[in-house]
Scaffold this motif. Structure first.
Motif: not given
Ligand SMILES: NC(=O)c1ccc[n+]([C@@H]2O[C@H](COP(=O)([O-])OP(=O)(O)OC[C@H]3O[C@@H](n4cnc5c(N)ncnc54)[C@H](O)[C@@H]3O)[C@@H](O)[C@H]2O)c1
Ligand SMILES: O=C(O)[C@H](O)COP(=O)(O)O
Length: 336
Positions: A255-282
């Protein structure tokens, strides 16, 4: 311990100025270069006895093999997954971190993500900035009475547990090392992951990144969770499999994800970050003045200890971690 000669240190990332000051006060020459490419690091590393990094510098085997004089790699922070510890050990290079300096900051950001997920705070704030007043769209749910599953009951997992208990969450968890009796003393009931997944309304992961924790949450484990489970990753990218998370978000299983970390930082693929139920930090878990001051100071003092031949066992100074949870416990009404 025999003293180790460290005359030159390279700081390759933004580390609190106290680090440089302490090293220089102790006669060590410090160079700061914050935007080095891998090739530059490989070309220059031979000139240094010590290297201080955070998480962005990848201290790979080829960097280590080029480091003819390197005696110490100091990680001003917790995770050492950006350092090839095996390659360093083979070369007799000591790797040290400052494991408690950013615990509170990472725990607080995790709690902020859990709370933001429950009440859609970032999405509502963005909507307000766009000139809207949408009260229906951002209907939330209380954390009170919900079940929080904590995978990894080390320093940060414990601090998250005690804080979220003050919101009335039930905390359950899993850790292969922390004894169940110990986690029970701070209010976390331990169980197997098989038992944990279907009970959780929220799951937060606080393990190191290693073979056993890569993809801990994957298609199979998401399928065992309650429909609509919300997840937080403030530990390391990849502990929650990113492709599986996207599939679970799209199907509504997550139902939602809060992400502070990514496999690739910064993530090239932004599909997770752009998902409406995802909130994220760098990758902001350790980015507070206090955490950076502690980590910068601790790593410098640990290096100076080595130069002086001081015993490093127990060198990490104790932090008043139990202060805030203790206050919360004391202030908690007797009926909870
Ligand atoms: N986002 C950030 O900026 C930030 C800041 C600090 C730390 N971190 C990361 O958070 C993570 C946890 O840090 P910590 O200080 O709590 O570490 P810690 O070593 O105190 O705790 C980690 C815990 O994970 C447990 N563990 C190991 N393998 C496990 C498994 N397979 N399943 C469940 N538990 C397992 C260990 O037994 C340990 O208790 C690390 O990955 C660290 O790098 C991120
Ligand atoms: O493991 C850590 O200490 C955190 O991920 C923080 O990393 P940073 O020092 O690059 O902010």
């Amino acid at each position: 311990m025999a003293p180790i000669s460290i005359r030159t240190v390279l700081i390759s990332e933004s580390v609190d100025p106290r680090c440089r000051a302490i090293l220089e006060e102790n006669g060590i020459r410090v160079t700061e270069k914050q935007t080095m490419k891998k090739e530059e690091l490989i070309a220059e590393i031979k000139d240094y006895d010590g290297l201080v990094v955070r998480s962005a510098t990848k201290v790979t085997a080829d960097v280590i093999n080029a480091a003819d004089n390197l005696k110490i790699i100091g990680r001003a922070g917790t995770g050492v997954d950006n350092v090839d510890v095996d390659a360093a050990t083979k070369k007799g290079i000591i790797v040290m971190n400052t494991p408690s300096g950013n615990t509170i900051s990472a725990a607080e950001l995790t709690c902020a993500l859990l709370m933001s997920l429950s009440r859609n705070v970032p999405q509502a704030a963005m909507s307000m900035k766009q000139g809207n007043w949408d009260r229906k769209k951002f209907m939330g749910a209380e954390l009170y009475g919900k079940v929080l599953g904590i995978v990894g009951l080390g320093r940060i997992g414990k601090e998250v547990a005690t804080r979220m208990q003050s919101f009335g969450m039930k905390t359950i968890g899993y850790d292969p090392i922390t004894p169940p009796g110990v986690s029970a003393s701070w209010g976390v009931e331990q169980m197997s992951l098989e038992q944990l997944w279907p009970q959780c309304d929220y799951i937060t992961v606080h393990t190191p990144l290693m073979a056993a924790t890569v993809g801990l949450l994957n298609d199979e484990t998401f399928a065992k969770c309650k429909r609509g489970v919300k997840v937080v990753n403030c530990a390391r990218g990849g502990i929650i499999d990113e492709a599986a998370l996207l599939r679970a978000l799209e199907s509504g299983q997550c139902g939602g994800a809060g992400l502070d970390v990514f496999v690739e930082e910064p993530p090239k693929d932004r599909s997770l970050v752009q998902h409406p139920n995802v909130i994220s930090c760098p990758h902001l878990g350790a980015s507070t003045k206090e955490a950076q001051a502690r980590c910068g100071e601790d790593i410098a003092l640990q290096i100076v200890d080595m130069v002086k031949g001081n015993n490093l066992v127990g060198a990490c100074r104790p932090r008043p971690h139990s202060f805030a949870p203790l206050m919360l416990t004391l202030l908690r009404p007797a009926w909870t």
